[in-house]
Design a protein around this motif. Structure first.
Motif, PDB file in Angstrom:
ATOM      1  N   HIS A  89       2.620  -4.232 -66.683  1.00  0.00           N
ATOM      2  CA  HIS A  89       3.720  -3.145 -65.576  1.00  0.00           C
ATOM      3  C   HIS A  89       3.394  -3.611 -63.563  1.00  0.00           C
ATOM      4  CE1 HIS A  89       6.513   0.202 -64.299  1.00  0.00           C
ATOM      5  NE2 HIS A  89       5.497   0.636 -64.084  1.00  0.00           N
ATOM      6  N   GLU A 104      10.828   2.643 -66.061  1.00  0.00           N
ATOM      7  CA  GLU A 104      10.391   2.528 -64.617  1.00  0.00           C
ATOM      8  C   GLU A 104      11.838   1.295 -64.811  1.00  0.00           C
ATOM      9  OE1 GLU A 104       8.575   2.422 -60.876  1.00  0.00           O
ATOM     10  OE2 GLU A 104       7.621   1.541 -62.428  1.00  0.00           O
ATOM     11  N   TYR A 145      12.961  -2.541 -63.469  1.00  0.00           N
ATOM     12  CA  TYR A 145      12.278  -3.193 -63.348  1.00  0.00           C
ATOM     13  C   TYR A 145      13.361  -4.873 -63.440  1.00  0.00           C
ATOM     14  CZ  TYR A 145       7.203  -2.595 -62.259  1.00  0.00           C
ATOM     15  OH  TYR A 145       6.548  -1.146 -61.908  1.00  0.00           O
ATOM     16  N   HIS A 183       5.313   2.040 -67.355  1.00  0.00           N
ATOM     17  CA  HIS A 183       4.826   3.075 -66.262  1.00  0.00           C
ATOM     18  C   HIS A 183       4.109   4.890 -66.442  1.00  0.00           C
ATOM     19  CE1 HIS A 183       6.010   4.737 -62.835  1.00  0.00           C
ATOM     20  NE2 HIS A 183       6.807   5.969 -63.556  1.00  0.00           N
ATOM     21  N   GLU A 184       3.845   4.810 -65.950  1.00  0.00           N
ATOM     22  CA  GLU A 184       2.308   5.584 -65.822  1.00  0.00           C
ATOM     23  C   GLU A 184       3.013   7.314 -65.992  1.00  0.00           C
ATOM     24  OE1 GLU A 184       2.714   4.286 -63.122  1.00  0.00           O
ATOM     25  OE2 GLU A 184       3.218   6.032 -61.835  1.00  0.00           O
TER      26      GLU A 184
HETATM   27 ZN    ZN Z   1       5.577   1.761 -62.740  1.00  0.00          ZN
END
Ligand code: ZN
Length: 240
Positions: free
Chosen positions: A99, A150, A152, A196-197
């Motif tokens: 990530h 998320e 990207y 993503h966390e």
């Molecule tokens: Zn992230």
């Protein structure tokens, strides 16, 4: 046996309750947890807050494959430790970067480009396997969906990869080279975008399968791992 060090920055899980709820043991704890189920994996973890970020010379010397996740402390990461990791990768240590570790000093130093990309919070992603014969794709379906991830997006400023194994498509319309391999020196590198966390990505079966496969792929053969040096070499017939 494959000796794995799972390194995570570890900042978000300490600071945000909602992220701690997703990863109570930290992202490193979650990843180490499913890797430990493999009989031939020896797994330990390290985080940013340890001395030398937990990545001492001794730790790296006894690591076959290093997995890294980072985000908020990229610039604070020690230049000396980033250089130490680079030296070990050039000497054959495998590296799996997850990530937002795309922008880690470790990966920027090894790959040399800006490593910039487009991003946006909270989208739906479909991961397509576009290299089904690659060892990292073993056991994976043709595609699978991440309900929330998320975004990207391209252009992702990476050097030309050895292989692009996964292509991410986002509901917002963007695409991304989500799983790429590189070779630097004697070391094999795999970059993988999901994780993503805020979302429970690392609990998903196909994601765990990809990370397991990547560890096996990046594991250096015993004869490969050595520090490369620039040295004068006698003509072959003079060697005994
Ligand atoms: Zn992230």
């Amino acid at each position: 046996m494959i000796r794995i060090t799972v390194w995570n920055e570890g900042k978000h899980e300490q600071e945000y309750e909602d992220i701690r709820l997703v990863y109570p043991e930290g992202i490193h704890g979650c990843i180490a947890g499913f890797l430990k189920k493999e009989e031939d994996f020896i797994v330990r973890t390290a985080t940013f807050y340890e001395k030398e970020h937990g990545l001492s010379e001794e730790v790296l010397q006894s690591t076959d494959v290093l997995i890294i996740w980072s985000h908020a402390l990229q610039e604070e990461f020690s230049d000396a430790v980033a250089e130490r990791v680079r030296r070990h990768v050039l000497a054959g240590m495998g590296l799996v970067a997850l990530h937002s570790a795309h922008y880690s000093k470790i990966l920027r130093n090894l790959l040399g480009t800006s490593m910039t990309l487009k991003w946006r919070h909270g989208d739906r992603e479909r991961i397509w396997c576009i290299a089904p014969t690659h060892p990292i794709a073993a056991g994976l379906p043709e595609s699978f969906e991440l309900p929330k991830e998320e975004m990207y997006g391209e252009y992702f400023d990476i050097p030309k990869p050895d292989d692009v194994i996964f292509l991410g498509w986002f509901a917002g319309g963007e695409v991304f080279r989500s799983g790429c391999t590189f070779t630097r020196g004697l070391g094999k590198i795999f970059y993988f975008q999901p994780g993503h966390e805020e979302y429970p990505i690392y609990y998903m079966d196909p994601i765990q399968q990809i990370i397991r496969n990547a560890v096996r792929f990046c594991m250096p053969a015993a004869e490969v791992r050595r520090e490369l040096t620039n040295k004068e070499h006698p003509p072959m017939e003079q060697e005994n």
